[in-house]
Design a protein around this motif. Sequence first.
Motif, short mmCIF file in Angstrom:
data_model
loop_
_atom_site.label_atom_id
_atom_site.label_comp_id
_atom_site.label_asym_id
_atom_site.label_seq_id
_atom_site.Cartn_x
_atom_site.Cartn_y
_atom_site.Cartn_z
N UNK A 71 0.81 -1.21 0.00
CA UNK A 71 0.00 0.00 0.00
C UNK A 71 0.85 1.26 0.00
N UNK A 72 1.83 1.33 -0.88
CA UNK A 72 2.76 2.45 -0.93
C UNK A 72 2.06 3.77 -1.24
N UNK A 73 2.58 4.85 -0.64
CA UNK A 73 2.09 6.19 -0.94
C UNK A 73 2.71 6.70 -2.24
N UNK A 74 3.88 6.19 -2.57
CA UNK A 74 4.63 6.66 -3.73
C UNK A 74 5.40 5.48 -4.33
N UNK A 75 5.39 5.40 -5.65
CA UNK A 75 6.17 4.37 -6.36
C UNK A 75 7.19 5.09 -7.23
N UNK A 76 8.46 4.75 -7.07
CA UNK A 76 9.53 5.30 -7.89
C UNK A 76 10.07 4.18 -8.77
N UNK A 77 10.10 4.42 -10.08
CA UNK A 77 10.61 3.43 -11.04
C UNK A 77 11.95 3.90 -11.57
N UNK A 78 12.98 3.08 -11.43
CA UNK A 78 14.30 3.39 -11.97
C UNK A 78 14.66 2.27 -12.93
N UNK A 79 14.87 2.64 -14.18
CA UNK A 79 15.22 1.62 -15.15
C UNK A 79 15.07 2.11 -16.57
N UNK A 80 14.88 1.19 -17.46
CA UNK A 80 14.73 1.48 -18.88
C UNK A 80 13.48 2.35 -19.07
N UNK A 81 13.65 3.51 -19.68
CA UNK A 81 12.54 4.47 -19.75
C UNK A 81 11.29 3.92 -20.42
N UNK A 82 11.42 3.16 -21.48
CA UNK A 82 10.25 2.62 -22.17
C UNK A 82 9.53 1.62 -21.27
N UNK A 83 10.29 0.78 -20.56
CA UNK A 83 9.68 -0.19 -19.66
C UNK A 83 9.02 0.52 -18.47
N UNK A 84 9.68 1.52 -17.91
CA UNK A 84 9.10 2.28 -16.79
C UNK A 84 7.81 2.96 -17.22
#
Length: 95
Positions: A71-84
Amino acid sequence: MARILFVSHTPRGFGFGKVAAGIADALASRHVVRVLGLGPAMQPEGWTGESCDPLDIGCSSALRAALRTDGADLVLLVGVNVLSAWQASNLQSQK
């Protein structure tokens, strides 16, 4: 204090994983941070995330499961821009 789910497309010792680990460590001083590594597990790996079906593009099922569990308040995606971008769009459409 925010609950942050930090998602990396590679393990801690490689590329995006190194970036994710550094940022997550800095955020952990003020927030509750869980790091989800979606890449293949490497030994010795401090975090690997849930295993996912190799046919599951971007391990989206593991990402959705982590969101339901934490139940995260915020999700940060770090990785390949198209996949993110695909993961973010996919998660948004399944709210």
